[in-house]
Design a protein around this motif. Structure first.
Motif, PDB file in Angstrom:
ATOM      1  N   LEU A 312       0.767  -1.668   0.132  1.00 34.07           N
ATOM      2  CA  LEU A 312      -0.079  -0.118   0.288  1.00 34.07           C
ATOM      3  C   LEU A 312       0.788   1.201  -0.289  1.00 34.07           C
ATOM      4  O   LEU A 312       1.782   1.091   0.226  1.00 34.07           O
ATOM      5  CB  LEU A 312      -1.365  -0.177   1.425  1.00 34.07           C
ATOM      6  N   GLU A 315       1.562   6.205   3.037  1.00 40.90           N
ATOM      7  CA  GLU A 315       0.785   7.264   3.933  1.00 40.90           C
ATOM      8  C   GLU A 315      -0.203   6.760   4.304  1.00 40.90           C
ATOM      9  O   GLU A 315      -0.971   6.385   5.633  1.00 40.90           O
ATOM     10  CB  GLU A 315       0.666   8.434   3.360  1.00 40.90           C
ATOM     11  N   GLU A 316      -0.611   5.429   3.928  1.00 41.92           N
ATOM     12  CA  GLU A 316      -2.470   5.140   4.125  1.00 41.92           C
ATOM     13  C   GLU A 316      -1.068   3.064   4.986  1.00 41.92           C
ATOM     14  O   GLU A 316      -2.482   3.295   6.119  1.00 41.92           O
ATOM     15  CB  GLU A 316      -2.649   3.853   2.955  1.00 41.92           C
ATOM     16  N   GLN A 317      -0.147   2.757   4.802  1.00 36.78           N
ATOM     17  CA  GLN A 317       0.434   2.123   5.689  1.00 36.78           C
ATOM     18  C   GLN A 317       0.386   3.618   7.394  1.00 36.78           C
ATOM     19  O   GLN A 317       0.253   2.138   8.339  1.00 36.78           O
ATOM     20  CB  GLN A 317       2.087   1.726   5.215  1.00 36.78           C
ATOM     21  N   ARG A 318       1.118   4.261   7.372  1.00 32.25           N
ATOM     22  CA  ARG A 318       1.045   4.531   8.591  1.00 32.25           C
ATOM     23  C   ARG A 318      -0.235   5.444   9.070  1.00 32.25           C
ATOM     24  O   ARG A 318      -0.503   5.500  10.470  1.00 32.25           O
ATOM     25  CB  ARG A 318       1.849   6.209   7.871  1.00 32.25           C
ATOM     26  N   MET A 319      -0.775   5.283   8.305  1.00 31.47           N
ATOM     27  CA  MET A 319      -2.544   5.638   8.486  1.00 31.47           C
ATOM     28  C   MET A 319      -2.400   3.829   9.376  1.00 31.47           C
ATOM     29  O   MET A 319      -3.701   5.118  10.580  1.00 31.47           O
ATOM     30  CB  MET A 319      -3.573   5.976   7.908  1.00 31.47           C
ATOM     31  N   ARG A 320      -2.976   3.239   8.962  1.00 33.05           N
ATOM     32  CA  ARG A 320      -3.486   2.250   9.412  1.00 33.05           C
ATOM     33  C   ARG A 320      -2.509   1.643  11.303  1.00 33.05           C
ATOM     34  O   ARG A 320      -2.886   0.916  12.058  1.00 33.05           O
ATOM     35  CB  ARG A 320      -3.574   0.560   8.606  1.00 33.05           C
TER      36      ARG A 320
END
Length: 345
Positions: A312, A315-320
């Protein structure tokens, strides 16, 4: 005055390690002894070890010191002289790693803790000065030939899974503080037998032997220097090796081979394997056993979901990852606790 903390990035430190020309030796040691001012002791030790280019992880508390370090080989003897010159560390036993590539650590961290081993003991009557008797490799082998000897592994499940002594009892818990009372309960009917406790380098089994004596046991021993010292003694003295498999270690190696047997299985496909890895997904980091084929198939991840996650956008990984606990997270199929599904399933 020299800095008392590292201020260089982990990436740069690793690069520096691999650029070194002097080979390193990985060492572990501990000692239960009173330290009046752990903070002052910590700061003075940090300055002295940094000057010798020592890397590693050290815990200091009022009850003593617990250390896993690496040192450039030319500085080994100066290190020994330094440590044995500290009041309370005279005649200190240094456990030399069995299977060592010298890349175990790349930074020096010394932390002050309440205890060097978290034990959960609150009884003021507990006394570390009253502990079990040491047994060396020769005596361990002799005593374990006797059917009236009970051998107890005081390590976590994921350590026991990849390697242990023949016939050793596992105390099925992931924390030492839970294992202590559990071991006393499990051994309640064995109070008249010879009990030998062991661990990686000796620090946990030494405290566990004192705990059993505190709980009314009488014939309690603990393996001097743990598995590491035993393995070195067996090799040096040509003794029978009663340890099967791999010794899990808490550094970048994650294990050192004591015998050629592979007694564990890949947690994804069930093939013989004993290599621990942390899931590559930064939001998971599950510690599990993975064979080479599954490492390639799942790209170092513990599951298909984690494999998808690493592809992914960052940024999406950090959000998760927000709000995800960062504590010890180990796969343990021997326990009935609610955990994530078996890796790869």
């Amino acid at each position: 005055m020299a800095a008392l903390h590292n201020r260089v990035s982990q990436k740069e430190l690793k690069e520096r390690l691999y650029q070194e020309t002097d080979p390193r030796t990985t060492i572990s040691f501990y000692r239960y002894f009173p330290i009046a001012d752990p903070r002052l002791f910590r700061d003075e030790l940090y300055s002295a070890l940094a000057a010798l280019k020592v890397f590693g992880r050290i815990y200091v508390a009022r009850e003593g010191i617990n250390a896993q370090i690496s040192v450039p080989q030319p500085n080994f003897e100066p290190l020994r002289v330094l440590l044995e010159g500290i009041a309370g560390l005279e005649r200190l036993r240094l456990n030399i790693a069995v299977d060592d590539d010298g890349k175990s650590f790349w930074v020096l961290k010394i932390k002050v803790r309440d205890k060097i081993v978290a034990d959960g003991i609150e009884d003021a009557g507990f006394d570390m000065n009253r502990k079990g008797k040491y047994v060396d490799a020769v005596e361990f082998n002799r005593l374990t030939d006797d059917p009236n000897t009970v051998v107890v592994d005081m390590r976590n499940h994921y350590e026991y899974e990849v390697g242990h002594f023949d016939g050793a009892i596992e105390v099925p818990s992931d924390t030492f503080r839970d294992q202590l009372p559990m071991s006393a309960e499990m051994l309640g009917a064995e109070k008249d037998k010879t009990i030998i406790m062991y661990c990686t380098g000796g620090i946990r089994c030494e405290k566990a032997s004192a705990y059993l004596l505190h709980r009314g046991f009488s014939n309690v021993f603990h393996l001097e220097g743990g598995i590491i010292h035993y393995a070195n003694s067996v090799r040096e003295q040509g003794l029978e090796n009663k340890f099967r498999g791999k010794n899990f270690v808490f550094d970048n190696r994650m294990g050192e081979r004591i015998s050629e047997e592979v007694i564990a299985q890949c947690h994804q496909c069930g093939a013989p394997a004993d290599t621990h890895t942390n899931c590559r997904n930064e939001g998971c980091h599950l510690l599990f056993i993975q064979c080479a084929a599954c490492a390639e198939k799942y790209e170092g991840c513990c599951s298909v979901a984690c494999q998808e996650a690493i592809h992914l956008p960052e940024e999406e990984q950090r959000m998760r990852r927000k709000g995800v606990a960062k504590g010890v997270h180990a796969f343990n199929k021997a326990r009935s606790r609610t955990r994530k599904k078996a890796p790869g399933r």
